[in-house]
Design a protein around this motif. Structure first.
Motif, PDB file in Angstrom:
ATOM      1  N   THR A  11       0.834  -1.210   0.000  1.00  0.00           N
ATOM      2  CA  THR A  11       0.000   0.000   0.000  1.00  0.00           C
ATOM      3  C   THR A  11       0.872   1.265   0.000  1.00  0.00           C
ATOM      4  O   THR A  11       0.511   2.268  -0.615  1.00  0.00           O
ATOM      5  N   TRP A  18       0.792   6.911  -6.637  1.00  0.00           N
ATOM      6  CA  TRP A  18      -0.289   7.904  -6.805  1.00  0.00           C
ATOM      7  C   TRP A  18       0.224   9.313  -6.550  1.00  0.00           C
ATOM      8  O   TRP A  18      -0.200  10.256  -7.208  1.00  0.00           O
ATOM      9  N   CYS A  67     -10.965   5.613  -1.165  1.00  0.00           N
ATOM     10  CA  CYS A  67     -10.155   5.822  -2.374  1.00  0.00           C
ATOM     11  C   CYS A  67     -10.737   6.975  -3.197  1.00  0.00           C
ATOM     12  O   CYS A  67     -11.012   6.822  -4.393  1.00  0.00           O
ATOM     13  N   ASN A  69      -9.533   9.814  -4.280  1.00  0.00           N
ATOM     14  CA  ASN A  69      -8.717  10.521  -5.259  1.00  0.00           C
ATOM     15  C   ASN A  69      -8.927  12.036  -5.173  1.00  0.00           C
ATOM     16  O   ASN A  69      -8.827  12.590  -4.091  1.00  0.00           O
ATOM     17  N   GLU A  73     -16.155  12.796  -6.958  1.00  0.00           N
ATOM     18  CA  GLU A  73     -17.393  12.046  -6.690  1.00  0.00           C
ATOM     19  C   GLU A  73     -17.983  12.426  -5.331  1.00  0.00           C
ATOM     20  O   GLU A  73     -19.195  12.525  -5.176  1.00  0.00           O
ATOM     21  N   ILE A  90      -5.131   7.287   0.258  1.00  0.00           N
ATOM     22  CA  ILE A  90      -3.765   7.106   0.755  1.00  0.00           C
ATOM     23  C   ILE A  90      -2.810   8.157   0.189  1.00  0.00           C
ATOM     24  O   ILE A  90      -1.752   8.420   0.767  1.00  0.00           O
ATOM     25  N   SER A  91      -3.180   8.773  -0.927  1.00  0.00           N
ATOM     26  CA  SER A  91      -2.249   9.688  -1.610  1.00  0.00           C
ATOM     27  C   SER A  91      -2.311  11.094  -1.025  1.00  0.00           C
ATOM     28  O   SER A  91      -3.370  11.732  -1.012  1.00  0.00           O
ATOM     29  N   ALA A  94      -3.384  13.541  -3.786  1.00  0.00           N
ATOM     30  CA  ALA A  94      -4.816  13.474  -4.118  1.00  0.00           C
ATOM     31  C   ALA A  94      -5.630  14.214  -3.057  1.00  0.00           C
ATOM     32  O   ALA A  94      -6.537  14.988  -3.381  1.00  0.00           O
ATOM     33  N   SER A 114      -5.394   8.650   4.458  1.00  0.00           N
ATOM     34  CA  SER A 114      -5.191   7.419   5.220  1.00  0.00           C
ATOM     35  C   SER A 114      -5.231   6.219   4.291  1.00  0.00           C
ATOM     36  O   SER A 114      -5.987   6.198   3.313  1.00  0.00           O
ATOM     37  N   ASP A 115      -4.430   5.233   4.630  1.00  0.00           N
ATOM     38  CA  ASP A 115      -4.591   3.910   4.040  1.00  0.00           C
ATOM     39  C   ASP A 115      -5.961   3.409   4.508  1.00  0.00           C
ATOM     40  O   ASP A 115      -6.300   3.541   5.691  1.00  0.00           O
ATOM     41  N   SER A 133     -15.670   4.172  -6.092  1.00  0.00           N
ATOM     42  CA  SER A 133     -15.806   4.412  -7.533  1.00  0.00           C
ATOM     43  C   SER A 133     -14.677   3.745  -8.303  1.00  0.00           C
ATOM     44  O   SER A 133     -13.770   3.140  -7.714  1.00  0.00           O
ATOM     45  N   GLY A 136     -10.801   1.652  -7.539  1.00  0.00           N
ATOM     46  CA  GLY A 136     -10.443   1.624  -6.114  1.00  0.00           C
ATOM     47  C   GLY A 136     -10.037   0.231  -5.654  1.00  0.00           C
ATOM     48  O   GLY A 136      -8.958   0.032  -5.077  1.00  0.00           O
ATOM     49  N   TRP A 139      -6.459  -1.830  -6.002  1.00  0.00           N
ATOM     50  CA  TRP A 139      -5.243  -1.505  -5.230  1.00  0.00           C
ATOM     51  C   TRP A 139      -5.189  -2.262  -3.917  1.00  0.00           C
ATOM     52  O   TRP A 139      -4.207  -2.128  -3.167  1.00  0.00           O
ATOM     53  N   MET A 140      -6.245  -3.056  -3.656  1.00  0.00           N
ATOM     54  CA  MET A 140      -6.360  -3.674  -2.338  1.00  0.00           C
ATOM     55  C   MET A 140      -5.758  -5.076  -2.312  1.00  0.00           C
ATOM     56  O   MET A 140      -6.266  -5.995  -2.974  1.00  0.00           O
ATOM     57  N   TYR A 203      -4.050   7.983 -16.858  1.00  0.00           N
ATOM     58  CA  TYR A 203      -5.231   7.761 -17.691  1.00  0.00           C
ATOM     59  C   TYR A 203      -5.980   9.069 -17.957  1.00  0.00           C
ATOM     60  O   TYR A 203      -6.947   9.086 -18.696  1.00  0.00           O
TER      61      TYR A 203
HETATM   62  C1  LIG Z   1      -8.391   5.377  -9.753  1.00  0.00           C
HETATM   63  S1  LIG Z   1      -8.483   6.261  -8.244  1.00  0.00           S
HETATM   64  C2  LIG Z   1     -10.172   5.989  -7.838  1.00  0.00           C
HETATM   65  C3  LIG Z   1     -10.950   7.290  -7.775  1.00  0.00           C
HETATM   66  C4  LIG Z   1     -11.601   7.805  -9.019  1.00  0.00           C
HETATM   67  N1  LIG Z   1     -12.653   6.943  -9.460  1.00  0.00           N
HETATM   68  C5  LIG Z   1     -10.665   8.093 -10.147  1.00  0.00           C
HETATM   69  O1  LIG Z   1     -10.813   7.493 -11.221  1.00  0.00           O
HETATM   70  O2  LIG Z   1      -9.789   8.941 -10.035  1.00  0.00           O
HETATM   71  C6  LIG Z   1      -7.693   5.151  -7.090  1.00  0.00           C
HETATM   72  C7  LIG Z   1      -7.366   5.840  -5.765  1.00  0.00           C
HETATM   73  O3  LIG Z   1      -7.147   4.829  -4.787  1.00  0.00           O
HETATM   74  C8  LIG Z   1      -6.212   5.332  -3.866  1.00  0.00           C
HETATM   75  N2  LIG Z   1      -5.667   4.217  -3.063  1.00  0.00           N
HETATM   76  C9  LIG Z   1      -4.902   3.199  -3.487  1.00  0.00           C
HETATM   77  N3  LIG Z   1      -4.612   2.370  -2.463  1.00  0.00           N
HETATM   78  C10 LIG Z   1      -5.214   2.881  -1.363  1.00  0.00           C
HETATM   79  C11 LIG Z   1      -5.278   2.480  -0.004  1.00  0.00           C
HETATM   80  N4  LIG Z   1      -4.666   1.374   0.437  1.00  0.00           N
HETATM   81  N5  LIG Z   1      -5.989   3.244   0.852  1.00  0.00           N
HETATM   82  C12 LIG Z   1      -6.606   4.382   0.431  1.00  0.00           C
HETATM   83  N6  LIG Z   1      -6.578   4.807  -0.853  1.00  0.00           N
HETATM   84  C13 LIG Z   1      -5.893   4.070  -1.744  1.00  0.00           C
HETATM   85  C14 LIG Z   1      -5.188   6.036  -4.749  1.00  0.00           C
HETATM   86  O4  LIG Z   1      -4.393   6.940  -4.044  1.00  0.00           O
HETATM   87  C15 LIG Z   1      -6.105   6.694  -5.801  1.00  0.00           C
HETATM   88  O5  LIG Z   1      -6.382   8.025  -5.480  1.00  0.00           O
END
Ligand SMILES: C[S@@+](CC[C@H](N)C(=O)[O-])C[C@H]1O[C@@H](n2cnc3c(N)ncnc32)[C@H](O)[C@@H]1O
Length: 277
Positions: A11, A18, A67, A69, A73, A90-91, A94, A114-115, A133, A136, A139-140, A203
């Protein structure tokens, strides 16, 4: 390395990835989101999602976005009438962007860096809606623990709402792949190990770049998702699949209109009692 340390390694690597890409996204999007949210009541979701969100009766309800971002949303949920709104990501970059936008546009949402796995107990039993959304869940490293956290944050009777990339789409080539046939199976649906990649998260601007740091992406099957929900007292009320691409990476497949599932919406309702996860 024990399980917890392994998850933290993953993570934190994703956090770095990110943080690295967010300035690219921000530059590519320019003023777009600020301009949109300066208009009173702007909502970024598509019609089919709005219709289902409406069924969750979000007016005045406490909502969390996991998550989140850049926050667009969650700002939309607030504009749809939600009460307390808290986004978690987590970022650092973001969360900074989301906070700044909420401030500039005067929309009352709170953003917490926060994670997901480390969200504190002060957020337990607090929300009527936990929203997730596109992009998300992948990444888990542990989906069951993710849903356990989401369930803990919900009040009894509260709902989890997931609008996500369909895992079947992971089997098909992305738009930038060197593959003439957008509908050819190029990867597995069942995959225990994560994809480990270096760069490629832009993207928004669609610029290719490479990074020195790895990022970890997991393919969670529909069965993983359903059993993760059910095992955490989240009774599935709704599940629908769509040909819409929400990954920003399968526009060619969407255009082909070949009957391929590219996204889904799942809604679960938390019931009382102990979980069986
Ligand atoms: C693709 S974005 C999803 C939000 C939105 N739908 C978008 O397309 O931008 C994925 C988000 O998940 C977050 N993320 C990844 N791992 C995470 C974790 N362990 N805890 C919290 N957020 C996390 C990343 O920082 C990122 O901002």
């Amino acid at each position: 390395m024990n399980m917890q340390a392994e998850m933290k390694k993953i993570t934190e690597a994703n956090r770095d990835a990110w943080n690295e890409v967010m300035p690219r996204h921000r530059e590519a999007a320019g003023e777009r989101w600020d301009k949109a949210f300066m208009q009173a009541g702007f909502v970024c979701m598509r019609e089919h999602e709005l219709e289902l969100l409406g069924r969750t009766e979000i007016e005045g309800k406490a909502a969390a976005h996991l998550c989140c971002n850049n926050g667009v949303e969650l700002l939309s949920l607030k504009n749809l009438g939600a009460g307390e709104c808290v986004g978690f990501d987590i970022s650092d970059a973001a969360i900074r962007e989301a906070r700044e936008r909420a401030g500039r546009c005067g929309i009352e949402c709170r953003f917490v860096r926060s994670d997901v796995y480390e969200i504190g107990p002060e957020y337990d039993d607090r929300f009527d809606l936990v929203y997730i959304s596109a992009g998300g869940l992948g990444w888990m490293p542990d989906l069951k623990l993710f849903f356990a956290k989401a369930a803990a944050m919900l009040k009894d009777g509260g709902r989890i709402f997931i609008h996500e990339i369909h895992p079947f789409s992971e089997t098909l080539p992305f738009d930038d792949a060197d593959d003439a046939d957008a509908l050819r199976i190029v990867g597995p649906y069942f995959k225990d190990e994560p994809y480990v990649e270096y760069g490629g998260l832009d993207y928004v601007g669609k610029a290719s770049y490479s990074s020195a740091k790895p990022q970890y992406w997991f393919v969670h099957t529909i069965a993983d998702i359903l059993t993760g929900l059910i095992g955490n007292r989240l009774e599935i009320e709704h599940f629908s699949e769509y040909e819409f691409d929400v990954s920003a990476g399968h526009a060619r497949v969407e255009r082909a209109r070949a009957g391929v599932p590219l996204s889904y919406i799942a809604i679960g309702r938390k019931r009382g009692g102990p979980s069986s996860a």
